[in-house]
Write a protein that holds these residues in place. Sequence first.
Motif, mmCIF file in Angstrom:
data_model
loop_
_atom_site.group_PDB
_atom_site.id
_atom_site.type_symbol
_atom_site.label_atom_id
_atom_site.label_comp_id
_atom_site.label_asym_id
_atom_site.label_seq_id
_atom_site.Cartn_x
_atom_site.Cartn_y
_atom_site.Cartn_z
ATOM 1 N N ILE A 1 30.200 47.852 30.240
ATOM 2 C CA ILE A 1 30.926 46.593 30.107
ATOM 3 C C ILE A 1 30.463 45.823 28.868
ATOM 4 N N SER A 2 29.153 45.788 28.644
ATOM 5 C CA SER A 2 28.636 45.019 27.514
ATOM 6 C C SER A 2 29.101 45.588 26.177
ATOM 7 N N GLN A 3 29.373 46.862 26.114
ATOM 8 C CA GLN A 3 29.774 47.480 24.852
ATOM 9 C C GLN A 3 31.290 47.477 24.645
ATOM 10 N N THR A 4 32.055 47.244 25.693
ATOM 11 C CA THR A 4 33.515 47.356 25.579
ATOM 12 C C THR A 4 34.262 46.043 25.796
ATOM 13 N N ALA A 5 33.640 45.038 26.426
ATOM 14 C CA ALA A 5 34.334 43.794 26.751
ATOM 15 C C ALA A 5 34.703 43.015 25.499
ATOM 16 N N LYS A 6 35.879 42.376 25.548
ATOM 17 C CA LYS A 6 36.369 41.550 24.445
ATOM 18 C C LYS A 6 36.531 40.109 24.917
ATOM 19 N N PRO A 7 36.475 39.149 24.002
ATOM 20 C CA PRO A 7 36.637 37.749 24.393
ATOM 21 C C PRO A 7 37.934 37.521 25.164
ATOM 22 N N GLY A 8 37.817 36.843 26.295
ATOM 23 C CA GLY A 8 38.983 36.545 27.118
ATOM 24 C C GLY A 8 39.151 37.453 28.315
ATOM 25 N N GLN A 9 38.406 38.561 28.359
ATOM 26 C CA GLN A 9 38.492 39.448 29.524
ATOM 27 C C GLN A 9 37.625 38.908 30.660
ATOM 28 N N PHE A 10 37.767 39.514 31.842
ATOM 29 C CA PHE A 10 37.039 39.018 33.007
ATOM 30 C C PHE A 10 36.521 40.168 33.859
ATOM 31 N N LEU A 11 35.609 39.837 34.767
ATOM 32 C CA LEU A 11 35.119 40.781 35.764
ATOM 33 C C LEU A 11 35.743 40.422 37.111
ATOM 34 N N HIS A 12 36.128 41.440 37.869
ATOM 35 C CA HIS A 12 36.652 41.215 39.214
ATOM 36 C C HIS A 12 35.540 41.599 40.177
ATOM 37 N N VAL A 13 34.928 40.587 40.790
ATOM 38 C CA VAL A 13 33.661 40.747 41.495
ATOM 39 C C VAL A 13 33.872 40.868 43.001
ATOM 40 N N SER A 14 33.271 41.904 43.583
ATOM 41 C CA SER A 14 33.314 42.082 45.028
ATOM 42 C C SER A 14 32.269 41.177 45.684
ATOM 43 N N VAL A 15 32.682 40.485 46.758
ATOM 44 C CA VAL A 15 31.789 39.577 47.475
ATOM 45 C C VAL A 15 31.655 40.073 48.909
ATOM 46 N N GLU A 16 30.428 40.277 49.340
ATOM 47 C CA GLU A 16 30.179 40.782 50.685
ATOM 48 C C GLU A 16 30.826 39.877 51.737
ATOM 49 N N ARG B 1 38.408 40.378 45.851
ATOM 50 C CA ARG B 1 37.428 40.151 44.789
ATOM 51 C C ARG B 1 37.684 38.792 44.137
ATOM 52 N N ARG B 2 36.686 38.310 43.400
ATOM 53 C CA ARG B 2 36.807 37.046 42.676
ATOM 54 C C ARG B 2 36.839 37.323 41.179
ATOM 55 N N PRO B 3 37.872 36.828 40.466
ATOM 56 C CA PRO B 3 37.915 36.997 39.013
ATOM 57 C C PRO B 3 37.004 35.978 38.330
ATOM 58 N N ILE B 4 36.086 36.444 37.494
ATOM 59 C CA ILE B 4 35.160 35.554 36.800
ATOM 60 C C ILE B 4 35.159 35.906 35.316
ATOM 61 N N SER B 5 35.420 34.913 34.479
ATOM 62 C CA SER B 5 35.515 35.125 33.040
ATOM 63 C C SER B 5 34.168 35.502 32.437
#
Length: 250
Positions: free
Chosen positions: A28-43, A48-52
């Motif tokens: 992720i650190s090598q491929t992410a571009k400004p404006g993209q987000f992570l879709h995070v799984s929450v127990e 999932r929660r989208p987080i910029s």
Amino acid sequence: MKKEKVLINSFRQIALDTIEMVVENAYISQTAKPGQFLHVSVEGHMLRRPISIADINKEKNTITILFKVVGSGTAKLATLTPGMSLDVLGPNGNGFQIDDQQKSTILLIGGGIGVPPLYYLGKTLAEKNIEIISILGFQTKDYVFYEEKFSNLGRNYVVTDDGSYGEKGFVTDVVKMAGDFDSYYSCGPLPMLKAITTKLKGKPGMISLEERMGCGVGACMACVIPTKKSGGYKKICSDGPVFHAEEVSL
């Protein structure tokens, strides 16, 4: 976009109800571009929660994300500690288009939790010797964060709804103070984006939409927005979250 495990390196509260989390993942650190987000799984939560993505350090393979504690999902995320891991999909979506930016002046306009993705964008643009002007809007002084970071990029204005810090009012009230600029990028709540695109109509710009999402990969059609020209719809999670200001109907 891939399903990845990220390791939590650090975790701190940076403003009222606002958490900064630094996670580690090489892909992720090598491929992410400004404006993209992570879709995070929450127990304990189905969706999932989208987080910029607020920042990237490619040398350390780290990704900085910020989120505001507003419900049970983000409250659960706020209980995590360094050394734990998260299941994420990312980097997701289409980010800001910056490859064609030449030496120019760019205005960044962020509101609340819409501020974080603009920091990585501003830092990337500054590395291209582009002049950065920032306007950051918050509810009150207790919610202000990243003021120093944006000031390091260029001229910066902070505005609060009640005037408890910086200028009083809304980001649209401060735009005239920014002076001349060639184009703008904005992220924040929908009413703010509506006001900005109306005020800056005819000026080249891109907006990033904050939206609740289902699948986060464009399959469920839960986060669509009408387009102006085609009469159809765009999916915020996969076609966006960034769009040209004149492309969609807010």
